[in-house]
Motif scaffolding. Structure first.
Motif, PDB file in Angstrom:
ATOM      1  N   GLY A 317       0.823  -1.206   0.000  1.00 49.40           N
ATOM      2  CA  GLY A 317       0.000   0.000   0.000  1.00 49.40           C
ATOM      3  C   GLY A 317       0.860   1.260   0.000  1.00 49.40           C
ATOM      4  O   GLY A 317       0.516   2.273  -0.599  1.00 49.40           O
ATOM      5  N   ARG A 318       2.013   1.175   0.664  1.00 52.07           N
ATOM      6  CA  ARG A 318       2.901   2.338   0.694  1.00 52.07           C
ATOM      7  C   ARG A 318       3.520   2.610  -0.667  1.00 52.07           C
ATOM      8  O   ARG A 318       3.831   3.756  -0.997  1.00 52.07           O
ATOM      9  CB  ARG A 318       3.989   2.134   1.747  1.00 52.07           C
ATOM     10  CG  ARG A 318       3.432   2.132   3.168  1.00 52.07           C
ATOM     11  CD  ARG A 318       4.552   2.004   4.183  1.00 52.07           C
ATOM     12  NE  ARG A 318       4.026   1.968   5.541  1.00 52.07           N
ATOM     13  CZ  ARG A 318       4.766   1.699   6.618  1.00 52.07           C
ATOM     14  NH1 ARG A 318       6.058   1.447   6.475  1.00 52.07           N
ATOM     15  NH2 ARG A 318       4.227   1.683   7.822  1.00 52.07           N
ATOM     16  N   LEU A 320       1.907   2.061  -3.509  1.00 55.60           N
ATOM     17  CA  LEU A 320       0.818   2.738  -4.225  1.00 55.60           C
ATOM     18  C   LEU A 320       0.705   4.194  -3.802  1.00 55.60           C
ATOM     19  O   LEU A 320       0.555   5.094  -4.634  1.00 55.60           O
ATOM     20  CB  LEU A 320      -0.523   2.047  -3.946  1.00 55.60           C
ATOM     21  CG  LEU A 320      -0.766   0.684  -4.554  1.00 55.60           C
ATOM     22  CD1 LEU A 320      -2.246   0.331  -4.416  1.00 55.60           C
ATOM     23  CD2 LEU A 320      -0.353   0.635  -6.005  1.00 55.60           C
ATOM     24  N   ALA A 321       0.778   4.426  -2.500  1.00 53.70           N
ATOM     25  CA  ALA A 321       0.641   5.796  -2.000  1.00 53.70           C
ATOM     26  C   ALA A 321       1.745   6.686  -2.557  1.00 53.70           C
ATOM     27  O   ALA A 321       1.509   7.840  -2.923  1.00 53.70           O
ATOM     28  CB  ALA A 321       0.648   5.803  -0.475  1.00 53.70           C
ATOM     29  N   ALA A 322       2.969   6.154  -2.622  1.00 56.79           N
ATOM     30  CA  ALA A 322       4.084   6.945  -3.143  1.00 56.79           C
ATOM     31  C   ALA A 322       3.919   7.194  -4.647  1.00 56.79           C
ATOM     32  O   ALA A 322       4.103   8.315  -5.134  1.00 56.79           O
ATOM     33  CB  ALA A 322       5.408   6.241  -2.853  1.00 56.79           C
ATOM     34  N   GLY A 324       1.207   7.320  -6.231  1.00 57.08           N
ATOM     35  CA  GLY A 324       0.074   8.221  -6.401  1.00 57.08           C
ATOM     36  C   GLY A 324       0.371   9.680  -6.115  1.00 57.08           C
ATOM     37  O   GLY A 324      -0.324  10.565  -6.602  1.00 57.08           O
ATOM     38  N   ARG A 325       1.395   9.939  -5.290  1.00 62.32           N
ATOM     39  CA  ARG A 325       1.721  11.338  -5.000  1.00 62.32           C
ATOM     40  C   ARG A 325       2.888  11.832  -5.848  1.00 62.32           C
ATOM     41  O   ARG A 325       3.400  12.924  -5.622  1.00 62.32           O
ATOM     42  CB  ARG A 325       2.020  11.524  -3.521  1.00 62.32           C
ATOM     43  CG  ARG A 325       3.322  10.924  -3.048  1.00 62.32           C
ATOM     44  CD  ARG A 325       3.585  11.231  -1.577  1.00 62.32           C
ATOM     45  NE  ARG A 325       4.694  10.452  -1.053  1.00 62.32           N
ATOM     46  CZ  ARG A 325       5.982  10.817  -1.145  1.00 62.32           C
ATOM     47  NH1 ARG A 325       6.322  11.932  -1.748  1.00 62.32           N
ATOM     48  NH2 ARG A 325       6.918  10.048  -0.642  1.00 62.32           N
ATOM     49  N   VAL A 328       3.843  14.220 -11.219  1.00 64.53           N
ATOM     50  CA  VAL A 328       3.802  14.062 -12.682  1.00 64.53           C
ATOM     51  C   VAL A 328       2.466  14.587 -13.184  1.00 64.53           C
ATOM     52  O   VAL A 328       1.479  14.613 -12.451  1.00 64.53           O
ATOM     53  CB  VAL A 328       3.984  12.584 -13.104  1.00 64.53           C
ATOM     54  CG1 VAL A 328       5.338  12.078 -12.653  1.00 64.53           C
ATOM     55  CG2 VAL A 328       2.894  11.698 -12.526  1.00 64.53           C
ATOM     56  N   GLU A 330       0.475  13.469 -15.742  1.00 67.19           N
ATOM     57  CA  GLU A 330      -0.573  12.481 -15.995  1.00 67.19           C
ATOM     58  C   GLU A 330      -0.171  11.124 -15.453  1.00 67.19           C
ATOM     59  O   GLU A 330       0.966  10.688 -15.615  1.00 67.19           O
ATOM     60  CB  GLU A 330      -0.837  12.369 -17.502  1.00 67.19           C
ATOM     61  CG  GLU A 330      -1.656  13.527 -18.041  1.00 67.19           C
ATOM     62  CD  GLU A 330      -1.831  13.417 -19.542  1.00 67.19           C
ATOM     63  OE1 GLU A 330      -2.248  12.344 -20.012  1.00 67.19           O
ATOM     64  OE2 GLU A 330      -1.513  14.404 -20.227  1.00 67.19           O
ATOM     65  N   LEU A 331      -1.129  10.479 -14.826  1.00 64.92           N
ATOM     66  CA  LEU A 331      -0.880   9.144 -14.291  1.00 64.92           C
ATOM     67  C   LEU A 331      -2.238   8.454 -14.238  1.00 64.92           C
ATOM     68  O   LEU A 331      -3.089   8.814 -13.436  1.00 64.92           O
ATOM     69  CB  LEU A 331      -0.268   9.250 -12.884  1.00 64.92           C
ATOM     70  CG  LEU A 331       0.116   7.945 -12.201  1.00 64.92           C
ATOM     71  CD1 LEU A 331       1.254   7.256 -12.935  1.00 64.92           C
ATOM     72  CD2 LEU A 331       0.547   8.224 -10.759  1.00 64.92           C
ATOM     73  N   ILE A 333      -4.123   5.593 -13.093  1.00 67.82           N
ATOM     74  CA  ILE A 333      -3.921   4.478 -12.165  1.00 67.82           C
ATOM     75  C   ILE A 333      -4.695   3.239 -12.600  1.00 67.82           C
ATOM     76  O   ILE A 333      -4.392   2.142 -12.162  1.00 67.82           O
ATOM     77  CB  ILE A 333      -4.273   4.855 -10.711  1.00 67.82           C
ATOM     78  CG1 ILE A 333      -5.753   5.192 -10.576  1.00 67.82           C
ATOM     79  CG2 ILE A 333      -3.418   5.999 -10.219  1.00 67.82           C
ATOM     80  CD1 ILE A 333      -6.215   5.188  -9.137  1.00 67.82           C
ATOM     81  N   LEU A 336      -2.105   0.934 -14.210  1.00 72.63           N
ATOM     82  CA  LEU A 336      -0.866   0.644 -13.487  1.00 72.63           C
ATOM     83  C   LEU A 336      -0.631  -0.837 -13.216  1.00 72.63           C
ATOM     84  O   LEU A 336      -1.558  -1.572 -12.901  1.00 72.63           O
ATOM     85  CB  LEU A 336      -0.886   1.385 -12.139  1.00 72.63           C
ATOM     86  CG  LEU A 336       0.443   1.351 -11.398  1.00 72.63           C
ATOM     87  CD1 LEU A 336       1.130   2.697 -11.479  1.00 72.63           C
ATOM     88  CD2 LEU A 336       0.241   0.950  -9.955  1.00 72.63           C
TER      89      LEU A 336
END
Lengths: 402, 402
Positions: A317-318, A320-322, A324-325, A328, A330-331, A333, A336
């Motif tokens: 989960g960490r 993903l959190a990183a 996600g922040r 950039v 465009e991303l 998810i 992914l």
């Protein structure tokens, strides 16, 4: 304790380069802290330096001196970075160069100074003046290994590597040394690395090859995100072998140079402050290199990711959190993918049904961990190497000056 | 151990808001982990949410539901963040809202879900279904303090604050609660904060006032640079007092709201994971706010700065190194000033002659430390609050899931 790292023993001399180290007692009292490197006349020298705006006095002088002069000597000390020392620091660095120049009969601008250690303390001249005569007496082509020792600060092991290749029937040697364990997120180069070859290479080509090698090695590692004030990577080509490297055969040399730099950069991560893990982090199928690197570095710097790595905790989960922040534009998810070693965690943005905590634990228990992130939005990719965040990192950096 | 922080005892009820907490056993077994907040009909509700792209299922639903509906209930759980859980996580969050809606006679879209805790584990519905009846029976306006307890994860102490002000001869109350200790670098809001007032405020004005308060409080703190997937800050205005806040008198309310949010945000830093220091970091005379914030956050996130703070080591070279690597377009280090508390370290880019290690040590020994950076290139300024990096931070985050 370095992660799967034993210093290489077969470090080869490079004709045209002589080295000598000694104990000047700048800060450390019981070990060598001074290195002088002599470069044969007629050599080409390239360098890349820190982009930290508070760059150290020696970095300022290196840039100034290299613009118009062919360097003949490098003088390197550990224990004091001569950074944040204002005009007095610049004056002292210049005086050290003048002292060595007068002893060796070259111009002061042909001596390049390098410093690593505590920031914010004035570097004294006297220890250099006192130590130079004996150190100069010891100059020898076979001293690469002791040189690698002399430039260490919080490193627990020296970093050195040699490689030979054939160019036009001539054997070419490349040998390099590096130091660094903390304040590591090089931007252009790393905290002191020196690579030499006996190939003959024009300065402009040498500089462009060094830049490429740095980007794929020292500029792709991070310990703590703290770009040093003193980073410098130097490449010297003495031309003492019969081999000439030019644009027609640059590729084969570039590959060997990349390998030497990658080895040294990875050695810095394996011996990173407090490291218990060696982490290879790849981001692929990114829309562009900038995006790939932004995602990779956001994950690689995350204190929460790094403490999970230290704990061998598959707390993805960490990750993903990183991701996600990441800063950039465009991303998506929903596209992914994320894997830990061979174990898939996320595909098309959704948790993979076959994943089990046991599989994740198996990957995280390893000393060498691979994290693969797919953005599925293009064909750019990057690889960065990093370490974990352990109690020893805190201890080392809390006690650094005590 | 929180830094100079004792929970406030005088938490005031807000007419139109009733709260009730209970133990659903989602993850924690021996404490309350569920909070339901009832909002009176006719209230205005504003919210700001995480900018993390991997935002949690409840955040997605909050955004969707708030677009067209007047929220009547908030349902908040700790222990499980319901983030990185894909479609199943969204489905479960929606089912939890439907369950509460059917018990209270509102539309499912009038129930906003919030979750905090471990990322990557599916949030089960059953514990909510089982706990709701008893929790709903306990709804009471006086339950703010137990509510602050129920939403804690790695927090060691609850965070709550009340303030009263006079608007047009009417007493207005503002009360807020927050939670959060790690994965803290809010970008729009923080990991769960709820503020309510009995003033009457139109939704549009409420939202803009909340945005300003968030920027000066929750959006100005960092523990570890890790922006959470679940950040949410909600502001509810029930209108039950006779006071009407509009553009003619918004300033006085804004100041009080800013104070409540700043108190709660600072409480998060005082109780940050492993914190032994409370650090106020100001950057002034910057060319623009973006530059000021980039410099402030680069310093506030630096592991080397934070370990020096933990060690009470006046190793100000690390401050210079962090400032120097800040991602800003222009930074003239020859103008820079730097102070630690009242002690000047750098002026016009040069070390201050009167500085002594003893003076620096005196400042660093304090539990509350102020770092002031002047860029002398404009009139923008910012203040951020941060904590140090200690062994306990590593321990807490290495053992978080164990």
């Amino acid at each position: 304790m370095a992660v799967n790292y034993t210093p290489a023993s077969n470090i080869l001399a490079v004709e045209g380069i002589r080295l000598s180290s000694g104990a000047a007692g700048v800060r450390y009292k019981d070990r060598e802290d001074l290195l002088v490197v002599e470069i044969a006349e007629g050599s080409s020298v390239a360098g890349v330096f820190t982009q930290n705006r508070f760059c150290a006095a020696p970095v300022l002088l290196c840039r100034e001196f290299m613009a118009d002069n062919a360097p003949r000597y490098l003088v390197i000390n550990s224990g004091n970075a001569n950074a944040g020392t204002g005009q007095a620091g610049l004056d002292n660095a210049r005086e050290i160069c003048e002292e060595l120049a007068s002893l060796t009969g070259v111009a002061p601008e042909q001596v390049l100074p390098f410093s690593t250690g505590v920031i914010g303390e004035l570097l004294p001249v006297e220890p250099f003046r006192a130590a130079f005569p004996e150190v100069l007496n010891g100059l020898d082509a076979g001293n690469w290994s002791s040189a690698a020792n002399a430039i260490m600060t919080t490193d627990t092991l020296p970093k050195a590597f040699s490689k030979q290749l054939d160019i036009g029937g001539n054997t070419v040697t490349i040998t390099g040394i590096a130091k660094g364990a903390g304040m590591i997120e090089p931007n252009m180069a790393t905290m002191l690395a020196y690579v030499a070859t006996d190939a003959q290479i024009e300065p402009e080509l040498l500089q462009s090859m060094l830049k490429q090698a740095a980007d794929l090695s020292f500029n792709s590692i991070t310990v703590d995100g703290d770009t040093s004030t003193n980073d410098a990577l130097m490449l010297m080509a003495t031309g003492k072998s019969q081999a000439v490297v030019d644009t027609t055969n640059a590729t084969v040399f570039q590959e060997a140079l990349d390998e030497v730099c990658r080895y040294l950069a990875q050695a810095i991560i394996r011996d990173a402050e407090g490291a218990t893990k060696f982490v290879t982090l790849t981001v692929d199928t990114a829309p562009d290199l900038e995006t790939a690197r932004a995602v990779a570095y956001t994950v690689a710097r995350s204190p929460l990711v790094k403490t999970a790595l230290f704990a061998s905790d598959p707390n993805w989960g960490r990750l993903l959190a990183a991701i996600g922040r990441s800063p950039v534009k465009e991303l998506d998810i929903s596209k992914l993918s994320l894997s830990l070693g061979e174990t898939a965690l996320i595909k098309d943005g959704e948790p993979v049904a076959t994943y089990t905590e046991a599989k994740g634990q198996q990957e995280m228990d390893k000393a060498e961990i691979t994290i693969s992130i797919g953005l599925h939005a293009g064909d750019a990719s990057t690889t960065v190497w990093t370490s974990d965040l352990s109690h020893d990192y805190v201890t080392i950096n809390a006690e650094y000056r005590s």
